[in-house]
Motif scaffolding. Sequence first.
Motif, PDB file in Angstrom:
ATOM      1  N   VAL A  53       0.913  -1.119   0.082  1.00 18.31           N
ATOM      2  CA  VAL A  53       0.091   0.112   0.047  1.00 18.31           C
ATOM      3  C   VAL A  53       0.609   1.233   0.137  1.00 18.31           C
ATOM      4  O   VAL A  53       1.724   1.333   0.893  1.00 18.31           O
ATOM      5  CB  VAL A  53      -0.891   0.012   1.153  1.00 18.31           C
ATOM      6  CG1 VAL A  53      -1.898   1.450   1.094  1.00 18.31           C
ATOM      7  CG2 VAL A  53      -1.788  -1.193   1.201  1.00 18.31           C
ATOM      8  N   SER A  54       0.944   2.164  -1.083  1.00 17.94           N
ATOM      9  CA  SER A  54       1.778   3.051  -1.212  1.00 17.94           C
ATOM     10  C   SER A  54       1.054   4.109  -2.163  1.00 17.94           C
ATOM     11  O   SER A  54       0.594   3.930  -3.015  1.00 17.94           O
ATOM     12  CB  SER A  54       3.190   2.727  -1.717  1.00 17.94           C
ATOM     13  OG  SER A  54       3.865   3.851  -2.157  1.00 17.94           O
ATOM     14  N   ASP A  55       1.218   5.316  -1.765  1.00 16.76           N
ATOM     15  CA  ASP A  55       0.997   6.542  -2.799  1.00 16.76           C
ATOM     16  C   ASP A  55       1.947   6.587  -4.023  1.00 16.76           C
ATOM     17  O   ASP A  55       1.644   7.257  -4.854  1.00 16.76           O
ATOM     18  CB  ASP A  55       1.062   7.813  -2.240  1.00 16.76           C
ATOM     19  CG  ASP A  55      -0.455   8.108  -1.377  1.00 16.76           C
ATOM     20  OD1 ASP A  55      -1.455   7.511  -2.126  1.00 16.76           O
ATOM     21  OD2 ASP A  55      -0.496   8.972  -0.268  1.00 16.76           O
ATOM     22  N   ASP A  56       3.244   5.986  -3.816  1.00 13.98           N
ATOM     23  CA  ASP A  56       4.236   5.919  -5.013  1.00 13.98           C
ATOM     24  C   ASP A  56       4.035   5.169  -5.905  1.00 13.98           C
ATOM     25  O   ASP A  56       4.171   3.885  -6.033  1.00 13.98           O
ATOM     26  CB  ASP A  56       5.489   5.676  -4.488  1.00 13.98           C
ATOM     27  CG  ASP A  56       6.634   5.889  -5.061  1.00 13.98           C
ATOM     28  OD1 ASP A  56       6.543   6.115  -6.323  1.00 13.98           O
ATOM     29  OD2 ASP A  56       7.904   6.040  -4.689  1.00 13.98           O
ATOM     30  N   ALA A  57       3.324   5.710  -7.163  1.00 17.99           N
ATOM     31  CA  ALA A  57       2.903   5.119  -8.299  1.00 17.99           C
ATOM     32  C   ALA A  57       4.128   4.310  -8.783  1.00 17.99           C
ATOM     33  O   ALA A  57       3.803   3.303  -9.515  1.00 17.99           O
ATOM     34  CB  ALA A  57       2.204   6.043  -9.248  1.00 17.99           C
ATOM     35  N   SER A  58       5.270   4.811  -9.018  1.00 18.30           N
ATOM     36  CA  SER A  58       6.213   4.370  -9.397  1.00 18.30           C
ATOM     37  C   SER A  58       6.819   2.885  -8.752  1.00 18.30           C
ATOM     38  O   SER A  58       6.985   1.839  -9.352  1.00 18.30           O
ATOM     39  CB  SER A  58       7.486   5.238  -9.511  1.00 18.30           C
ATOM     40  OG  SER A  58       7.024   6.298 -10.594  1.00 18.30           O
ATOM     41  N   ASP A 105      -1.234  13.313  -7.474  1.00 18.92           N
ATOM     42  CA  ASP A 105      -2.121  13.113  -8.760  1.00 18.92           C
ATOM     43  C   ASP A 105      -3.143  11.987  -8.668  1.00 18.92           C
ATOM     44  O   ASP A 105      -2.514  10.892  -7.670  1.00 18.92           O
ATOM     45  CB  ASP A 105      -1.274  12.979 -10.088  1.00 18.92           C
ATOM     46  CG  ASP A 105      -0.567  14.102 -10.308  1.00 18.92           C
ATOM     47  OD1 ASP A 105      -1.104  15.375 -10.324  1.00 18.92           O
ATOM     48  OD2 ASP A 105       0.860  14.213 -10.934  1.00 18.92           O
ATOM     49  N   PHE A 106      -4.018  11.710  -9.442  1.00 13.81           N
ATOM     50  CA  PHE A 106      -4.869  10.788  -9.367  1.00 13.81           C
ATOM     51  C   PHE A 106      -5.521  10.507  -7.989  1.00 13.81           C
ATOM     52  O   PHE A 106      -5.718   9.371  -7.716  1.00 13.81           O
ATOM     53  CB  PHE A 106      -4.364   9.473  -9.990  1.00 13.81           C
ATOM     54  CG  PHE A 106      -3.589   9.769 -11.231  1.00 13.81           C
ATOM     55  CD1 PHE A 106      -4.423   9.835 -12.485  1.00 13.81           C
ATOM     56  CD2 PHE A 106      -2.279   9.511 -11.377  1.00 13.81           C
ATOM     57  CE1 PHE A 106      -3.569   9.986 -13.840  1.00 13.81           C
ATOM     58  CE2 PHE A 106      -1.530   9.863 -12.525  1.00 13.81           C
ATOM     59  CZ  PHE A 106      -2.363  10.196 -13.675  1.00 13.81           C
ATOM     60  N   VAL A 107      -5.884  11.668  -7.391  1.00 12.85           N
ATOM     61  CA  VAL A 107      -6.807  11.554  -6.201  1.00 12.85           C
ATOM     62  C   VAL A 107      -8.232  11.587  -6.676  1.00 12.85           C
ATOM     63  O   VAL A 107      -8.473  12.415  -7.387  1.00 12.85           O
ATOM     64  CB  VAL A 107      -6.342  12.698  -5.439  1.00 12.85           C
ATOM     65  CG1 VAL A 107      -7.298  12.677  -4.072  1.00 12.85           C
ATOM     66  CG2 VAL A 107      -4.954  12.714  -4.786  1.00 12.85           C
ATOM     67  N   LEU A 141      -8.511  14.372 -16.369  1.00 10.11           N
ATOM     68  CA  LEU A 141      -9.989  14.092 -15.862  1.00 10.11           C
ATOM     69  C   LEU A 141     -10.698  13.366 -16.845  1.00 10.11           C
ATOM     70  O   LEU A 141     -10.859  13.675 -17.929  1.00 10.11           O
ATOM     71  CB  LEU A 141     -10.600  15.551 -15.532  1.00 10.11           C
ATOM     72  CG  LEU A 141     -12.204  15.441 -15.132  1.00 10.11           C
ATOM     73  CD1 LEU A 141     -12.314  14.842 -13.529  1.00 10.11           C
ATOM     74  CD2 LEU A 141     -12.742  16.599 -15.290  1.00 10.11           C
ATOM     75  N   ASP A 142     -11.638  12.203 -16.302  1.00  7.86           N
ATOM     76  CA  ASP A 142     -12.397  11.612 -17.221  1.00  7.86           C
ATOM     77  C   ASP A 142     -13.919  12.639 -17.205  1.00  7.86           C
ATOM     78  O   ASP A 142     -14.294  12.631 -16.166  1.00  7.86           O
ATOM     79  CB  ASP A 142     -12.718  10.254 -16.829  1.00  7.86           C
ATOM     80  CG  ASP A 142     -13.828   9.462 -17.411  1.00  7.86           C
ATOM     81  OD1 ASP A 142     -13.711   9.553 -18.581  1.00  7.86           O
ATOM     82  OD2 ASP A 142     -15.027   9.442 -16.705  1.00  7.86           O
ATOM     83  N   ILE A 143     -13.932  13.363 -18.407  1.00  8.76           N
ATOM     84  CA  ILE A 143     -14.866  14.244 -18.361  1.00  8.76           C
ATOM     85  C   ILE A 143     -16.213  13.839 -17.832  1.00  8.76           C
ATOM     86  O   ILE A 143     -17.034  14.596 -17.194  1.00  8.76           O
ATOM     87  CB  ILE A 143     -14.940  15.118 -19.718  1.00  8.76           C
ATOM     88  CG1 ILE A 143     -15.672  16.406 -19.501  1.00  8.76           C
ATOM     89  CG2 ILE A 143     -15.398  14.257 -20.850  1.00  8.76           C
ATOM     90  CD1 ILE A 143     -14.970  17.390 -18.811  1.00  8.76           C
TER      91      ILE A 143
END
Length: 186
Positions: A53-58, A105-107, A141-143
Amino acid sequence: LREMLHCVDHYCELVPTVGPHEVTDFHRSLAQALDNDTLDVLYLCIERNAILVSDDASLRLLAPEAGVAISMGVQPVLMEACNKDFLSKDAYVDTVVGKLVAGHDFVTVQSQDLFTLAKRTPARVSEDAKIALDTFRKPTLDIASGVQVSCEFLMHAIERLQPAVAAAYGKHILEALQYERPQLHR
């Protein structure tokens, strides 16, 4: 934070890590690229077949090649904790806003999150809600989702906030959704 530390102290087993059974060239390169604490986390996930579980996408992208079976972001864990009443809605929303302010990002921002923020200042537009709505300006953003979340939020705002405040939210939403999207200016 104290609640999280309490849960770690009372529900999490801390164990030393020794790493994967077979060390590959990829593991060696990870050992050079990552700090010791991060490497220990990966090794522990591998040993225990645990979820990273991490916020680090890389890091989450590297994890499967290292041998970690499953990885996920922090926000889904927080969402589930909130849904199960382990975390209050206010604490959850404050965490979401904190992530946005920190530049994550991606929140995911949900209509209920926006309304929770809006209820805190019913006589004026919430600065935190504006921060969350401003993420709708991003090209990622997915509009369709942005429009749906906005409409659901406005439905609650119109029913429960002062008309001028609800209108101000509507204006801000329209500006955010139209930002650098000329096809939506019609």
